[in-house]
Design a protein around this motif. Structure first.
Motif, PDB file in Angstrom:
ATOM      1  N   MET A   1      42.358  77.485  67.856  1.00 45.59           N
ATOM      2  CA  MET A   1      41.833  78.335  68.892  1.00 45.59           C
ATOM      3  C   MET A   1      42.321  77.807  70.236  1.00 45.59           C
ATOM      4  SD  MET A   1      37.899  79.277  69.843  1.00 45.59           S
ATOM      5  CE  MET A   1      37.721  80.275  68.395  1.00 45.59           C
ATOM      6  N   LYS A   2      42.633  78.712  71.106  1.00 46.76           N
ATOM      7  CA  LYS A   2      43.103  78.337  72.430  1.00 46.76           C
ATOM      8  C   LYS A   2      41.923  78.214  73.390  1.00 46.76           C
ATOM      9  CE  LYS A   2      47.531  80.560  71.856  1.00 46.76           C
ATOM     10  NZ  LYS A   2      48.425  81.593  72.335  1.00 46.76           N
ATOM     11  N   GLU A   8      36.813  82.824  77.126  1.00 42.52           N
ATOM     12  CA  GLU A   8      36.504  84.251  77.038  1.00 42.52           C
ATOM     13  C   GLU A   8      35.249  84.478  76.191  1.00 42.52           C
ATOM     14  OE1 GLU A   8      38.498  88.235  75.167  1.00 42.52           O
ATOM     15  OE2 GLU A   8      39.840  86.773  76.097  1.00 42.52           O
ATOM     16  N   THR A   9      35.149  83.740  75.103  1.00 42.53           N
ATOM     17  CA  THR A   9      33.982  83.865  74.231  1.00 42.53           C
ATOM     18  C   THR A   9      32.714  83.481  74.980  1.00 42.53           C
ATOM     19  OG1 THR A   9      35.304  83.403  72.273  1.00 42.53           O
ATOM     20  CG2 THR A   9      32.943  83.046  72.082  1.00 42.53           C
ATOM     21  N   ILE A  10      32.772  82.401  75.723  1.00 45.56           N
ATOM     22  CA  ILE A  10      31.607  81.961  76.495  1.00 45.56           C
ATOM     23  C   ILE A  10      31.272  82.986  77.568  1.00 45.56           C
ATOM     24  CG2 ILE A  10      30.749  80.205  78.101  1.00 45.56           C
ATOM     25  CD1 ILE A  10      32.312  78.146  76.400  1.00 45.56           C
ATOM     26  N   GLN A  11      32.288  83.542  78.220  1.00 42.51           N
ATOM     27  CA  GLN A  11      32.048  84.553  79.255  1.00 42.51           C
ATOM     28  C   GLN A  11      31.368  85.793  78.668  1.00 42.51           C
ATOM     29  OE1 GLN A  11      32.408  84.583  82.537  1.00 42.51           O
ATOM     30  NE2 GLN A  11      33.234  82.517  82.647  1.00 42.51           N
ATOM     31  N   ILE A  28      33.201  82.522  63.348  1.00 42.50           N
ATOM     32  CA  ILE A  28      33.690  83.847  62.965  1.00 42.50           C
ATOM     33  C   ILE A  28      35.097  84.060  63.508  1.00 42.50           C
ATOM     34  CG2 ILE A  28      33.371  86.339  63.341  1.00 42.50           C
ATOM     35  CD1 ILE A  28      30.305  85.739  63.209  1.00 42.50           C
ATOM     36  N   LEU A  29      35.304  83.723  64.781  1.00 40.58           N
ATOM     37  CA  LEU A  29      36.632  83.873  65.375  1.00 40.58           C
ATOM     38  C   LEU A  29      37.662  83.009  64.661  1.00 40.58           C
ATOM     39  CD1 LEU A  29      35.703  83.972  69.170  1.00 40.58           C
ATOM     40  CD2 LEU A  29      36.439  85.880  67.724  1.00 40.58           C
ATOM     41  N   GLN A  30      37.277  81.792  64.279  1.00 38.56           N
ATOM     42  CA  GLN A  30      38.188  80.906  63.556  1.00 38.56           C
ATOM     43  C   GLN A  30      38.566  81.507  62.201  1.00 38.56           C
ATOM     44  OE1 GLN A  30      36.602  77.067  62.547  1.00 38.56           O
ATOM     45  NE2 GLN A  30      38.543  76.326  61.768  1.00 38.56           N
ATOM     46  N   LYS A  31      37.581  82.055  61.493  1.00 35.70           N
ATOM     47  CA  LYS A  31      37.850  82.651  60.180  1.00 35.70           C
ATOM     48  C   LYS A  31      38.774  83.862  60.315  1.00 35.70           C
ATOM     49  CE  LYS A  31      35.495  79.830  57.705  1.00 35.70           C
ATOM     50  NZ  LYS A  31      36.183  78.900  56.820  1.00 35.70           N
ATOM     51  N   ILE A  32      38.585  84.648  61.375  1.00 35.52           N
ATOM     52  CA  ILE A  32      39.470  85.792  61.611  1.00 35.52           C
ATOM     53  C   ILE A  32      40.890  85.306  61.846  1.00 35.52           C
ATOM     54  CG2 ILE A  32      40.018  87.638  63.261  1.00 35.52           C
ATOM     55  CD1 ILE A  32      36.939  88.007  63.565  1.00 35.52           C
ATOM     56  N   GLU A  33      41.042  84.278  62.672  1.00 38.41           N
ATOM     57  CA  GLU A  33      42.371  83.708  62.927  1.00 38.41           C
ATOM     58  C   GLU A  33      43.012  83.200  61.641  1.00 38.41           C
ATOM     59  OE1 GLU A  33      42.646  80.727  65.954  1.00 38.41           O
ATOM     60  OE2 GLU A  33      41.710  82.017  67.456  1.00 38.41           O
TER      61      GLU A  33
END
Length: 59
Positions: A1-2, A8-11, A28-33
């Motif tokens: 993850m960058k 952006e996720t925190i925002q 969830i974002l990691q699994k999507i990546e």
């Protein structure tokens, strides 16, 4: 993850949130990546292959 994705996720989170909520969203974002990378690498099953595997598992 960058770092930009993390920021952006925190925002996008509400003003107040728990660490658990943030961690869940990041996982969830990691699994999507990971899934997208598997597709790019050709590591996936076609719909027919998936149906055949499910049939074996559900018997």
């Amino acid at each position: 993850m960058k770092k930009s994705q993390l920021l952006e996720t925190i925002q996008d989170m509400p003003e107040e949130f728990s660490i658990d909520e943030l961690m869940e969203k990041l996982l969830i974002l990691q699994k999507i990546e990971e899934g997208q990378q598997q597709i790019r690498d050709g590591n996936f099953f076609s719909e027919e292959e998936a149906k055949l595997k499910l049939e074996k598992w559900l018997k």
